[in-house]
Structures are given as C-alpha cells and as structure tokens.
Design a protein around this motif. Structure first.
Motif, PDB file in Angstrom:
ATOM      1  N   THR A 191       0.948  -1.239  -0.151  1.00 52.61           N
ATOM      2  CA  THR A 191      -0.191  -0.080   0.136  1.00 52.61           C
ATOM      3  C   THR A 191       0.810   1.367  -0.021  1.00 52.61           C
ATOM      4  O   THR A 191       0.580   2.097  -0.717  1.00 52.61           O
ATOM      5  CB  THR A 191      -0.733   0.198   1.172  1.00 52.61           C
ATOM      6  OG1 THR A 191      -1.455  -1.353   1.239  1.00 52.61           O
ATOM      7  CG2 THR A 191      -1.733   1.254   1.205  1.00 52.61           C
ATOM      8  N   SER A 192       2.044   1.131   0.889  1.00 54.56           N
ATOM      9  CA  SER A 192       2.918   2.418   0.796  1.00 54.56           C
ATOM     10  C   SER A 192       4.107   2.010   1.544  1.00 54.56           C
ATOM     11  O   SER A 192       4.331   0.822   1.749  1.00 54.56           O
ATOM     12  CB  SER A 192       2.413   3.617   1.507  1.00 54.56           C
ATOM     13  OG  SER A 192       2.423   3.134   3.233  1.00 54.56           O
TER      14      SER A 192
ATOM     15  N   ASP B 134       5.543   2.312   4.046  1.00 52.40           N
ATOM     16  CA  ASP B 134       5.218   2.097   5.638  1.00 52.40           C
ATOM     17  C   ASP B 134       4.086   0.991   5.994  1.00 52.40           C
ATOM     18  O   ASP B 134       3.929   0.695   6.842  1.00 52.40           O
ATOM     19  CB  ASP B 134       4.866   3.440   6.476  1.00 52.40           C
ATOM     20  CG  ASP B 134       6.128   4.615   6.348  1.00 52.40           C
ATOM     21  OD1 ASP B 134       7.296   4.038   6.604  1.00 52.40           O
ATOM     22  OD2 ASP B 134       5.753   5.550   6.181  1.00 52.40           O
ATOM     23  N   ASP B 135       3.544   0.781   4.863  1.00 49.14           N
ATOM     24  CA  ASP B 135       2.578  -0.282   4.876  1.00 49.14           C
ATOM     25  C   ASP B 135       2.431  -1.279   3.911  1.00 49.14           C
ATOM     26  O   ASP B 135       2.060  -1.211   2.860  1.00 49.14           O
ATOM     27  CB  ASP B 135       0.937   0.462   4.927  1.00 49.14           C
ATOM     28  CG  ASP B 135       0.016  -0.641   5.078  1.00 49.14           C
ATOM     29  OD1 ASP B 135       0.093  -1.771   5.795  1.00 49.14           O
ATOM     30  OD2 ASP B 135      -1.215  -0.210   4.789  1.00 49.14           O
TER      31      ASP B 135
ATOM     32  N   GLY C  47       1.821  -4.522   4.210  1.00 45.77           N
ATOM     33  CA  GLY C  47       1.148  -5.868   4.456  1.00 45.77           C
ATOM     34  C   GLY C  47       1.678  -7.095   5.194  1.00 45.77           C
ATOM     35  O   GLY C  47       2.832  -7.124   4.939  1.00 45.77           O
ATOM     36  N   GLN C  48       1.040  -7.602   5.937  1.00 46.58           N
ATOM     37  CA  GLN C  48       1.470  -8.577   6.784  1.00 46.58           C
ATOM     38  C   GLN C  48       2.031  -9.834   6.042  1.00 46.58           C
ATOM     39  O   GLN C  48       3.009 -10.747   6.438  1.00 46.58           O
ATOM     40  CB  GLN C  48       0.726  -9.109   7.924  1.00 46.58           C
ATOM     41  CG  GLN C  48       0.364  -7.949   9.136  1.00 46.58           C
ATOM     42  CD  GLN C  48      -0.430  -8.779   9.869  1.00 46.58           C
ATOM     43  OE1 GLN C  48      -1.233  -9.315   9.963  1.00 46.58           O
ATOM     44  NE2 GLN C  48      -0.056  -8.378  11.148  1.00 46.58           N
TER      45      GLN C  48
END
Length: 173
Positions: free
Chosen positions: A95-96, A98-99, A101-102
């Motif tokens: 997504t970004s 910093d994100d 996804g697990q």
C-alpha cells in the motif's frame, strides 16, 4: 531377468526422488515479535521492504528490516545452517513504503530488484527494492532511478559497500 528389471526400476525411482526439490517453507507473517537479525530491532518500526531467510532446522526465519541487510547476510560466508527459502516484500503490492502488508512476500529468486535508487531503507542505508515483476517496478524506477536486476545479479557493493549516511536519501511515500 525380472529381478534385474525390478532392481533397475527401484534405482530409477530412488534417483527421481532425489531430483525432486522440496517446496520451500511458507513465509512467516510480519508481527510485533519479528526482530531484525543484525540489530534486534522490531522490523515493523521501520519503513521500506523487509526480508526473511529460512534456515534448515530453525523453527522461525531470520527477519531483516531492510533488504540491503538481507543481501549482505546472504553474501556473507558465515551462516549456521543451509538456507531453505528467502522471501522479500513485493513492493508492487504494498500500500505504501510504511504499509507493506503482513503477508506480502515473494520468493527472492522470483523478484526483480531496483538497485542504486536514491531511497533509504528502514535502517537509513540505500535500499535494494524488490518487486514481483518489471511492470510494477517501472513507476518506482522512473521516479527514483536505479537499475532493475534479478536477485542473482545484485552486485556485492550494493549491499557490502560502506554507506555515507550524511548524504540525504529520499523516503518514498
């Protein structure tokens, strides 16, 4: 004659069994207990792509807060066990910065890597940025520069060369 044929068949099956590669262990999801191998800091507290290395006989993978650190580990001759799998974040699906996804993992051997981009990874050093394919890497490559390479062609100096942290690098959004 039948005995010889049976022995030959058994030997052929045994040889085939040895040639069949084991499936790699599945990647482990990122969680708050994932600590970076070199610094023992929580990987979720740092932006950018991550990596994990699975070693034979170890119950959990070694995590890396920055792909550059993972590549440095792999290029080092000192390891405790045989490597069974190497996973990296697929930044084309993140997504970004910093994100991620697990469970956004791809086998490193299947990824494409941007080397030499003007971006800082989670630990502040220049990052080696993985993508699932060249098409998803193209916008990042256009914006930040660098060179797109397969895992096997990442040069040693991309991970092992000294880093001048006084030179500012971008942190992608």
């Amino acid at each position: 004659m039948k005995t010889a044929a049976l022995i030959f068949a058994i030997l052929a099956l045994a040889a085939c069994k040895e040639e069949v590669a084991k499936a790699p262990p599945p990647p482990m999801e990122l969680n708050t207990e994932a600590l970076s191998f070199f610094c023992q800091m929580n990987v979720l507290e740092h932006g950018g792509p991550k990596g994990q290395v699975h070693l034979e006989g170890y119950p959990a993978p070694l995590f890396f807060a920055q792909v550059r650190d993972l590549v440095a580990y792999l290029k080092s001759p000192e390891r405790d066990a045989r490597i069974t799998a190497v996973y990296v974040s697929d930044m084309g699906k993140a997504t970004s910065w910093d994100d991620l996804g697990q469970s956004n993992w791809i086998l490193a051997k299947d990824a494409q890597f941007i080397v030499g981009a003007d971006v800082a990874g989670g630990m502040g050093a220049p990052e080696i940025v993985p993508f699932g394919d060249a098409a998803s890497a193209a916008p990042f490559l256009t914006k930040y520069g660098g060179q797109l390479l397969p895992f096997t062609e990442i040069p040693d100096d991309a991970a092992l060369a000294p880093v001048d942290l006084s030179q500012p690098l971008e942190t992608p959004s």
